[in-house]
Motif scaffolding. Structure first.
Motif, PDB file in Angstrom:
ATOM      1  N   GLU A  58     -79.403  25.193  28.189  1.00 36.59           N
ATOM      2  CA  GLU A  58     -80.022  25.783  26.998  1.00 36.59           C
ATOM      3  C   GLU A  58     -78.976  26.322  26.030  1.00 36.59           C
ATOM      4  OE1 GLU A  58     -82.994  29.448  25.900  1.00 36.59           O
ATOM      5  OE2 GLU A  58     -83.199  28.515  27.858  1.00 36.59           O
ATOM      6  N   ASP A  59     -77.881  26.858  26.563  1.00 36.19           N
ATOM      7  CA  ASP A  59     -76.836  27.454  25.730  1.00 36.19           C
ATOM      8  C   ASP A  59     -75.906  26.432  25.082  1.00 36.19           C
ATOM      9  OD1 ASP A  59     -77.792  29.980  26.292  1.00 36.19           O
ATOM     10  OD2 ASP A  59     -76.315  30.387  27.852  1.00 36.19           O
ATOM     11  N   PHE A  60     -75.896  25.207  25.575  1.00 39.06           N
ATOM     12  CA  PHE A  60     -74.967  24.189  25.073  1.00 39.06           C
ATOM     13  C   PHE A  60     -75.452  23.610  23.751  1.00 39.06           C
ATOM     14  CE2 PHE A  60     -73.179  22.932  29.503  1.00 39.06           C
ATOM     15  CZ  PHE A  60     -72.450  24.104  29.525  1.00 39.06           C
ATOM     16  N   LYS A  61     -75.244  24.367  22.692  1.00 37.24           N
ATOM     17  CA  LYS A  61     -75.698  23.945  21.370  1.00 37.24           C
ATOM     18  C   LYS A  61     -74.539  23.648  20.434  1.00 37.24           C
ATOM     19  CE  LYS A  61     -80.044  26.279  21.935  1.00 37.24           C
ATOM     20  NZ  LYS A  61     -80.924  27.333  21.549  1.00 37.24           N
ATOM     21  N   SER A  62     -73.320  23.604  20.994  1.00 37.39           N
ATOM     22  CA  SER A  62     -72.147  23.271  20.183  1.00 37.39           C
ATOM     23  C   SER A  62     -71.073  22.664  21.080  1.00 37.39           C
ATOM     24  CB  SER A  62     -71.585  24.514  19.489  1.00 37.39           C
ATOM     25  OG  SER A  62     -70.965  25.381  20.417  1.00 37.39           O
ATOM     26  N   LEU A  63     -70.150  21.955  20.455  1.00 40.23           N
ATOM     27  CA  LEU A  63     -69.038  21.373  21.201  1.00 40.23           C
ATOM     28  C   LEU A  63     -68.231  22.461  21.889  1.00 40.23           C
ATOM     29  CD1 LEU A  63     -67.192  19.033  22.053  1.00 40.23           C
ATOM     30  CD2 LEU A  63     -66.023  19.286  19.855  1.00 40.23           C
ATOM     31  N   ASP A  64     -67.973  23.558  21.196  1.00 39.92           N
ATOM     32  CA  ASP A  64     -67.184  24.648  21.782  1.00 39.92           C
ATOM     33  C   ASP A  64     -67.824  25.200  23.053  1.00 39.92           C
ATOM     34  OD1 ASP A  64     -65.280  24.411  19.789  1.00 39.92           O
ATOM     35  OD2 ASP A  64     -66.120  26.039  18.579  1.00 39.92           O
ATOM     36  N   LYS A  65     -69.133  25.408  23.021  1.00 44.44           N
ATOM     37  CA  LYS A  65     -69.821  25.941  24.212  1.00 44.44           C
ATOM     38  C   LYS A  65     -69.822  24.924  25.345  1.00 44.44           C
ATOM     39  CE  LYS A  65     -72.603  29.390  22.018  1.00 44.44           C
ATOM     40  NZ  LYS A  65     -73.823  30.155  22.043  1.00 44.44           N
ATOM     41  N   ILE A  66     -69.946  23.659  25.001  1.00 42.77           N
ATOM     42  CA  ILE A  66     -69.915  22.607  26.021  1.00 42.77           C
ATOM     43  C   ILE A  66     -68.541  22.554  26.678  1.00 42.77           C
ATOM     44  CG2 ILE A  66     -69.963  20.103  26.362  1.00 42.77           C
ATOM     45  CD1 ILE A  66     -72.199  20.050  24.201  1.00 42.77           C
ATOM     46  N   LEU A  67     -67.491  22.547  25.869  1.00 45.00           N
ATOM     47  CA  LEU A  67     -66.129  22.503  26.422  1.00 45.00           C
ATOM     48  C   LEU A  67     -65.856  23.712  27.302  1.00 45.00           C
ATOM     49  CD1 LEU A  67     -64.147  21.242  23.316  1.00 45.00           C
ATOM     50  CD2 LEU A  67     -64.658  19.961  25.397  1.00 45.00           C
ATOM     51  N   SER A  68     -66.267  24.870  26.853  1.00 45.61           N
ATOM     52  CA  SER A  68     -66.076  26.089  27.639  1.00 45.61           C
ATOM     53  C   SER A  68     -66.822  26.006  28.971  1.00 45.61           C
ATOM     54  CB  SER A  68     -66.559  27.296  26.831  1.00 45.61           C
ATOM     55  OG  SER A  68     -66.460  28.468  27.571  1.00 45.61           O
ATOM     56  N   GLY A  69     -68.057  25.508  28.933  1.00 44.68           N
ATOM     57  CA  GLY A  69     -68.847  25.387  30.158  1.00 44.68           C
ATOM     58  C   GLY A  69     -68.249  24.398  31.139  1.00 44.68           C
ATOM     59  N   ILE A  70     -67.739  23.287  30.631  1.00 45.15           N
ATOM     60  CA  ILE A  70     -67.108  22.291  31.506  1.00 45.15           C
ATOM     61  C   ILE A  70     -65.840  22.865  32.130  1.00 45.15           C
ATOM     62  CG2 ILE A  70     -65.921  20.056  31.562  1.00 45.15           C
ATOM     63  CD1 ILE A  70     -67.946  19.126  29.410  1.00 45.15           C
ATOM     64  N   LYS A  71     -65.021  23.525  31.322  1.00 42.65           N
ATOM     65  CA  LYS A  71     -63.791  24.140  31.845  1.00 42.65           C
ATOM     66  C   LYS A  71     -64.108  25.153  32.937  1.00 42.65           C
ATOM     67  CE  LYS A  71     -61.121  23.559  27.637  1.00 42.65           C
ATOM     68  NZ  LYS A  71     -60.578  24.204  26.437  1.00 42.65           N
ATOM     69  N   ASP A  72     -65.138  25.968  32.712  1.00 44.10           N
ATOM     70  CA  ASP A  72     -65.535  26.960  33.713  1.00 44.10           C
ATOM     71  C   ASP A  72     -65.957  26.295  35.016  1.00 44.10           C
ATOM     72  OD1 ASP A  72     -65.022  28.956  31.878  1.00 44.10           O
ATOM     73  OD2 ASP A  72     -67.148  29.353  31.432  1.00 44.10           O
ATOM     74  N   LYS A  73     -66.757  25.241  34.925  1.00 46.59           N
ATOM     75  CA  LYS A  73     -67.224  24.542  36.131  1.00 46.59           C
ATOM     76  C   LYS A  73     -66.063  23.896  36.886  1.00 46.59           C
ATOM     77  CE  LYS A  73     -71.734  24.945  35.937  1.00 46.59           C
ATOM     78  NZ  LYS A  73     -72.573  25.459  37.017  1.00 46.59           N
ATOM     79  N   ILE A  74     -65.146  23.290  36.150  1.00 50.67           N
ATOM     80  CA  ILE A  74     -64.007  22.639  36.796  1.00 50.67           C
ATOM     81  C   ILE A  74     -63.109  23.691  37.452  1.00 50.67           C
ATOM     82  CG2 ILE A  74     -61.892  21.327  36.363  1.00 50.67           C
ATOM     83  CD1 ILE A  74     -63.540  19.699  34.300  1.00 50.67           C
ATOM     84  N   SER A  75     -62.876  24.795  36.774  1.00 45.32           N
ATOM     85  CA  SER A  75     -62.059  25.879  37.343  1.00 45.32           C
ATOM     86  C   SER A  75     -62.702  26.439  38.596  1.00 45.32           C
ATOM     87  CB  SER A  75     -61.869  26.999  36.326  1.00 45.32           C
ATOM     88  OG  SER A  75     -61.089  26.577  35.256  1.00 45.32           O
ATOM     89  N   LEU A  76     -64.005  26.647  38.549  1.00 47.67           N
ATOM     90  CA  LEU A  76     -64.726  27.171  39.707  1.00 47.67           C
ATOM     91  C   LEU A  76     -64.645  26.201  40.876  1.00 47.67           C
ATOM     92  CD1 LEU A  76     -66.562  29.414  40.847  1.00 47.67           C
ATOM     93  CD2 LEU A  76     -68.498  28.138  39.920  1.00 47.67           C
ATOM     94  N   ARG A  77     -64.796  24.924  40.589  1.00 47.93           N
ATOM     95  CA  ARG A  77     -64.714  23.907  41.640  1.00 47.93           C
ATOM     96  C   ARG A  77     -63.325  23.898  42.261  1.00 47.93           C
ATOM     97  NH1 ARG A  77     -66.155  18.358  39.468  1.00 47.93           N
ATOM     98  NH2 ARG A  77     -64.106  18.507  38.543  1.00 47.93           N
ATOM     99  N   GLU A  78     -62.290  23.967  41.431  1.00 49.48           N
ATOM    100  CA  GLU A  78     -60.920  23.958  41.938  1.00 49.48           C
ATOM    101  C   GLU A  78     -60.615  25.215  42.747  1.00 49.48           C
ATOM    102  OE1 GLU A  78     -58.606  23.318  38.429  1.00 49.48           O
ATOM    103  OE2 GLU A  78     -59.057  21.170  38.391  1.00 49.48           O
ATOM    104  N   THR A  79     -61.157  26.343  42.318  1.00 51.09           N
ATOM    105  CA  THR A  79     -60.968  27.593  43.047  1.00 51.09           C
ATOM    106  C   THR A  79     -61.640  27.520  44.413  1.00 51.09           C
ATOM    107  OG1 THR A  79     -60.857  28.860  41.000  1.00 51.09           O
ATOM    108  CG2 THR A  79     -61.359  30.081  42.999  1.00 51.09           C
ATOM    109  N   ASN A  80     -62.844  26.974  44.441  1.00 50.50           N
ATOM    110  CA  ASN A  80     -63.578  26.854  45.709  1.00 50.50           C
ATOM    111  C   ASN A  80     -62.929  25.842  46.636  1.00 50.50           C
ATOM    112  OD1 ASN A  80     -65.470  28.756  44.995  1.00 50.50           O
ATOM    113  ND2 ASN A  80     -66.919  27.267  44.194  1.00 50.50           N
ATOM    114  N   THR A  81     -62.292  24.826  46.095  1.00 50.86           N
ATOM    115  CA  THR A  81     -61.613  23.813  46.903  1.00 50.86           C
ATOM    116  C   THR A  81     -60.366  24.392  47.550  1.00 50.86           C
ATOM    117  OG1 THR A  81     -62.415  22.082  45.433  1.00 50.86           O
ATOM    118  CG2 THR A  81     -60.587  21.518  46.861  1.00 50.86           C
ATOM    119  N   GLU A  82     -59.698  25.291  46.829  1.00 50.45           N
ATOM    120  CA  GLU A  82     -58.457  25.889  47.344  1.00 50.45           C
ATOM    121  C   GLU A  82     -58.723  26.900  48.436  1.00 50.45           C
ATOM    122  OE1 GLU A  82     -56.542  27.491  43.923  1.00 50.45           O
ATOM    123  OE2 GLU A  82     -56.125  25.525  43.067  1.00 50.45           O
ATOM    124  N   SER A  83     -59.914  27.480  48.468  1.00 49.04           N
ATOM    125  CA  SER A  83     -60.220  28.541  49.448  1.00 49.04           C
ATOM    126  C   SER A  83     -60.370  28.010  50.839  1.00 49.04           C
ATOM    127  CB  SER A  83     -61.524  29.240  49.046  1.00 49.04           C
ATOM    128  OG  SER A  83     -61.368  29.847  47.801  1.00 49.04           O
TER     129      SER A  83
END
Length: 83
Positions: A58-83
């Protein structure tokens, strides 16, 4: 990553990538309606192997918000993989 997202947006919104300039949001892209929004989300989830929450979608109404959301998901995934 931004270029890949723009390529996906160009595909979903049926427009050339070079026309995706400036502020990209639901107000500046004529073809960005509810159906194309869902198509965009499906394409992004598939391309980046991530899943968004309903609130994120619902919040993804701009390129900036989409890029931020993707970066957050990828960072979270990488953090969880390292644990």
């Amino acid at each position: 990553m931004e270029h890949q997202v723009k390529e996906i947006m160009a595909y979903v919104f049926n427009m050339p990538v070079h026309k995706l300039k400036g502020e990209l949001n639901t107000d500046t892209i004529d073809n960005w309606d509810s159906l194309s929004h869902l198509s965009l989300i499906v394409e992004l989830e598939s391309a980046f192997n991530i899943t968004f929450t309903p609130q994120e979608i619902e919040d993804f109404k701009s390129l900036d918000k989409i890029l931020s959301g993707i970066k957050d998901k990828i960072s979270l995934r990488e953090t969880n993989t390292e644990s």
